[in-house]
Design a protein around this motif. Structure first.
Motif, PDB file in Angstrom:
ATOM      1  N   UNK A 871     -20.530  22.211  32.173  1.00  0.00           N
ATOM      2  CA  UNK A 871     -20.876  20.805  31.961  1.00  0.00           C
ATOM      3  C   UNK A 871     -20.518  20.352  30.552  1.00  0.00           C
ATOM      4  N   UNK A 872     -19.762  19.272  30.482  1.00  0.00           N
ATOM      5  CA  UNK A 872     -19.391  18.707  29.195  1.00  0.00           C
ATOM      6  C   UNK A 872     -18.317  19.484  28.457  1.00  0.00           C
ATOM      7  N   UNK A 873     -17.759  20.501  29.110  1.00  0.00           N
ATOM      8  CA  UNK A 873     -16.741  21.315  28.434  1.00  0.00           C
ATOM      9  C   UNK A 873     -15.334  20.778  28.678  1.00  0.00           C
ATOM     10  N   UNK A 874     -14.447  21.152  27.766  1.00  0.00           N
ATOM     11  CA  UNK A 874     -13.074  20.670  27.774  1.00  0.00           C
ATOM     12  C   UNK A 874     -12.159  21.645  28.516  1.00  0.00           C
ATOM     13  N   UNK A 875     -10.872  21.456  28.311  1.00  0.00           N
ATOM     14  CA  UNK A 875      -9.854  22.272  28.983  1.00  0.00           C
ATOM     15  C   UNK A 875     -10.078  23.754  28.704  1.00  0.00           C
ATOM     16  N   UNK A 876     -10.221  24.082  27.434  1.00  0.00           N
ATOM     17  CA  UNK A 876     -10.633  25.427  27.029  1.00  0.00           C
ATOM     18  C   UNK A 876     -12.063  25.344  26.508  1.00  0.00           C
ATOM     19  N   UNK A 877     -12.861  26.319  26.850  1.00  0.00           N
ATOM     20  CA  UNK A 877     -14.277  26.277  26.517  1.00  0.00           C
ATOM     21  C   UNK A 877     -14.467  26.336  25.007  1.00  0.00           C
ATOM     22  N   UNK A 878     -15.348  25.492  24.490  1.00  0.00           N
ATOM     23  CA  UNK A 878     -15.570  25.403  23.049  1.00  0.00           C
ATOM     24  C   UNK A 878     -16.919  25.964  22.629  1.00  0.00           C
TER      25      UNK A 878
END
Length: 922
Positions: A871-878
């Protein structure tokens, strides 16, 4: 002969296994204390180096190291280090203790209630360290001075209640480093030294709770710290900026009280030889081609030309204040998409801040006060000749063909020259993607087109093909993207715009911008002769060109065995470079002292942790290791990296990297993970940090735990990305199993992220070779992805298919069969391989509905499939918490199918929504 070669390799692995004894396998508790090193740099004289060693979680340490005496000064938790120009002082910020900050966050504290940074001042002569608490930022003179300025949140200067207000400017402390004498100026919003460090400009902001405060701009003169107020009591002040010599100052100010939209501002110019004289107000007003009134505003950021004779200011259309009579709940909220608009609403919305702040450049002659508007096209950009000392500016305007940029990375951009004295304009034509630039001295405009470099002589108006007589290709003939040829790249220019230095695949060449002299090979042809690649390393950020007889630092790569190294060349000699180190390591973060040949760099390979190395002089093979960041690495079973070659199904030779456990026992069978993207063999000596996954498998972690990792290079045939992947990955996997009997061909998995995720999804529709597969952020349906949006930028995805990474080479209507053939979704009924998808709901590169399409197809077909949606994460996990989580789940997934471990609860039962955030299902 081949059998003997294989036996030798196996024996080598076996010997490595015997030597390791009983080392530990890496596990999830190993991550946090694993350290990284950062090469901060060197003092100008090369006497001191700065570097840091930091854990992934916890408190690190910054070090100042004397390169001559080997004396070391440690600053626990230090970061953002710098040296004074004379090399006598080291400065850094110091982070608050990790444990205290963590506790404060748990207690829901925010902003200034959190533990604050400190400032460390290091006397490099004595080794003494002084720390000052509650420091937000600091600055020192770039080329001189023995003063430091820092912004403070210390309640000694202002009450805590006032300091915590976000709009309140902070106290600025000016401190003399040798004596410790300080001067405090309250309510400072912006500050900065001149280059010499002999004066500092500040802008202040009135605080309503202090009747004595005022907004204004002033200069503090050193060493007597006298404060000269240049301006005061206007509603708005921008950041004051010095010229190169520190004798002039410019800033923006306004009496406009608008709270929204833009304010109508003026430029103020002060000559500091008489600081008591009031700054001169410079008003600007123009009309754009569209009929808009253009004036300076709060986003205008004026700067001086290098010689200080001109100001480069800006103007922009007036944005009216918000209409406060509009009622939100009665007003429609919509975006209008127009077929012929330069940008679509997603692009506009992503760039709304840039559009609001966009200024069109205005050049002001400080002698005559004549003003020239360089352009007024919203999408245009400009570059001034010779740091705006020259009489021309290069303008690039993509407006006419902006829509074409939706599907064409190389859409034409008009380039023109505008005379900054009188506004005369010369249109030079259109170049692909606007890849054009001015030479440092401002004599030429250069660009790349149709596989050649061209130059335009500004004084004569002549255009020449600079590379027409090149004996080698200057364009990358190995690039398999379906787009116009791109160059190998440019290095720099020589002095007085004599030559432009460019690359071929191997060497560095000097080409004449007038086209009269034959090209000269700066590296003497040594690259092509030895299959090496030489590339220029610029170590001085202010360097604009190289001089004949001047030394050039080069990075070196060996195409044959993938070695890396460093070398030096003398410009103008055109002989082979002095190559003093070329070996099985990666050399990164290379720094050089400004005044001496003292170097530091980071060195590593797959089996060696990155550390900082120092070299005094140019014999790089005699470098000294300064750090041992991860001594615990010797206690763990790691692995080795080996270059492997094989023939793909189409008969072409390919390369890849095979990573194997250091405790390999040839009598056992090992599962293998094939991980791929495009090509990775040039990374043979890259170190992969022991850290939680960003979205893909961590090589050392899996190798340590008994996996073999195979990373094949993939080369693409036109219109067939999926089959190209099959051609190289599957042929390589088969060959590895045939060549190395200790690889278990029944326990092979595949994993890829993004483009690798797409290829993984394709392969499971193409073969039953793999026992399981992990696919991160995959494109499942090219027909829908073609019309999609990269939400992080707002850009269309169409060019990616017609010209870019997806390599279809034609649009959807020209070749619908290729889009269908390459789309895993349309062949999902063939899948027999258990598939784990990860696709996050804030993916800005690949729309996450692509993962949903693949999941829903396989669910409909009752194929084993799982999808992780962070949830709320981008293309690569941050977020680190999510990176740790996916690291666990990937391991459990692969261990289940490739090692026979029990299926974890989350795979078998999932996590009920009512228990989300409470149970993990590990």
């Amino acid at each position: 002969m081949k059998t003997g070669h294989i036996a030798l390799i196996i024996a080598g692995f076996a010997v490595a296994g015997v030597a390791t004894g009983t080392k530990k396998a890496l596990d999830h508790t190993s991550f946090d204390n694993w350290k990284s090193v950062r090469n901060t740099g060197l003092s100008d004289s090369g006497e001191w180096a700065a570097y840091s060693v930091d854990p992934q979680e916890g408190d690190g340490c910054l070090y100042f190291y004397n390169t001559r005496t080997k004396k070391q000064i440690a600053i626990p938790r230090g970061y953002q280090a710098s040296f004074t120009a004379d090399g006598k002082w080291g400065i850094s910020l110091v982070k608050a203790e990790y444990a205290k900050t963590r506790k404060a966050k748990i207690d829901k504290k925010k902003d200034l209630d959190l533990p604050q940074d400190s400032l460390a001042i290091v006397n490099l002569s004595t080794g003494g360290v002084e720390k000052i608490a509650y420091v937000l930022s600091y600055k020192i003179g770039m080329k001189g001075g023995d003063w430091i300025a820092f912004s403070s949140c210390d309640t000694t200067y202002l009450p805590a209640k006032i300091l915590k207000e976000k709009e309140v400017a902070k106290p600025l402390v000016l401190r003399h480093l040798p004596s410790g004498v300080t001067k405090v100026t309250k309510w400072v919003e912006n500050y900065g030294f001149d280059r010499s460090g002999s004066k500092i400009a500040v802008s202040t902001k009135k605080c309503d709770k202090d009747s004595l405060s005022s907004s204004g701009v002033g200069v503090i003169l050193l060493p007597d710290t006298s404060y000269v107020i240049l301006d005061r009591d206007k509603k708005f002040y921008g950041s004051p900026v010095f010229d190169h010599d520190g004798s002039q100052l410019v800033y923006v100010a306004s009496d406009d009280s608008a709270k929204s939209g833009t304010v109508h501002a003026s430029i103020y110019h002060a000559r500091l030889e008489n600081p008591m004289k009031s700054p001169r107000e410079i008003k600007s007003m123009f009309m754009s081609a569209a009929g808009d009134t253009l004036v300076p505003n709060q986003y205008t950021k004026p700067v001086f030309s290098r010689n200080g004779q001109r100001l480069i200011s800006g103007v922009a259309p007036i944005i009216a204040p918000d209409d406060t009579t509009i009622v939100d709940f009665e007003n429609p909220a919509l975006d209008i998409w127009r077929w012929d608009a330069p940008m679509t609403p997603p692009q506009e919305l992503k760039n709304v801040g840039k559009v609001r702040e966009k200024n069109y450049p205005v050049v002001i002659d400080l002698g005559t006060m004549h003003q020239t508007l360089v352009y007024s096209a919203p999408l245009a950009t400009a570059e001034g000749a010779d740091r705006w000392d020259g009489d021309w500016a290069l303008v690039k305007d993509p407006t006419a063909d902006a829509v074409e940029g939706q599907w064409n990375y190389f859409s034409p951009v008009e380039i023109s020259l505008v005379n900054v004295n009188d506004g005369r304009k010369r249109v030079l034509g259109k170049v692909p993607a606007g890849i054009a630039s001015l030479s440092p001295g401002g004599k030429y405009v250069t660009w790349f087109d149709d596989r050649n470099y061209y130059s335009y002589n500004i004084s004569t108006g002549d255009t020449v093909n600079m590379t027409a007589s090149m004996p080698v290709l200057v364009w990358n003939d190995e690039d398999d993207h379906p787009m116009p040829a791109e160059p190998w790249g440019g290095a720099c220019w020589s002095a007085d715009d004599e030559a432009m230095l460019i690359y071929d695949k191997f060497d560095i060449w000097a080409v004449d911008p007038q086209g009269k002299r034959k090209p000269e090979c700066v590296t003497g042809g040594e690259g092509r002769k030895r299959n090496l690649r030489f590339r220029y390393l610029k170590t001085d950020p202010e360097e604009r060109f190289v001089k004949r007889g001047g030394e050039m630092l080069l990075e070196v790569f060996d195409y044959t065995d993938k070695y890396n190294g460093l070398a030096t060349a003398v410009y103008g000699k055109n002989v082979k470079p002095a190559l003093t180190v070329l070996d099985g390591h990666a050399y990164t973060q290379v720094r050089k002292a400004l005044d001496r040949n003292v170097y530091t760099w980071q060195r590593a390979n797959f089996s060696e942790s990155p550390d900082i190395w120092l070299c005094r002089g140019n014999d790089f093979g005699k470098a000294l290791q300064l750090t041992d960041a991860n001594p615990q690495m010797k206690d763990y079973n790691w692995g080795t990296a080996q270059l492997v070659k094989w023939r793909a199904y189409d008969g072409k030779e390919s390369e890849g990297v095979l990573y194997v456990p250091e405790n390999l026992d040839p009598s056992k069978k090992y599962p293998m993970l094939c991980v791929f993207y495009e090509t990775g063999s040039e990374d043979l000596y890259r170190h992969y940090t022991m850290e939680p996954s960003w979205s893909w498998v961590n090589y050392p972690f899996y190798v340590s735990r008994g996996y073999v990792i195979f990373v094949p290079d993939i080369h693409y045939a036109p219109g067939l990305p999926g089959e190209s992947c099959y051609n190289y990955v599957c042929s390589g996997a088969e060959e590895m199993c045939r060549r190395y009997p200790w690889i278990d061909k029944e326990r092979i998995g595949i994993d890829g992220q993004s483009w690798g995720g797409y290829q993984t999804a394709y392969l499971v529709t193409r073969t039953e070779m793999f026992a399981c597969a992990g696919s991160g952020a995959p494109v499942a349906n090219m027909t829908s992805a073609f019309g999609g949006i990269r939400w992080e930028s707002g850009d269309s995805r169409q060019a990616q298919y017609e010209q870019g990474q997806s390599r279809i080479g034609r649009n959807l209507w020209e070749a619908p069969e290729l889009y269908i053939q390459n789309s895993p979704l349309f062949h999902a009924d063939r899948v027999t391989t258990p598939l784990l998808i990860m696709h996050n709901d804030q993916d800005g590169a690949v729309p996450w509905y692509q993962g949903i399409e693949m999941f829903m197809a396989l669910r409909r077909l009752q194929k084993p499939v799982w999808m992780l949606q962070y949830n709320g994460e981008a293309h690569n996990i941050r977020a680190r918490k999510n990176r740790k989580d996916i690291t666990v789940r990937l391991q459990q997934f692969f261990d289940h199918y490739l090692k026979g471990d029990p299926m974890p609860k989350w795979m078998k039962e999932g996590i009920p929504a009512v228990r989300k955030g409470q149970e993990l299902g590990y």
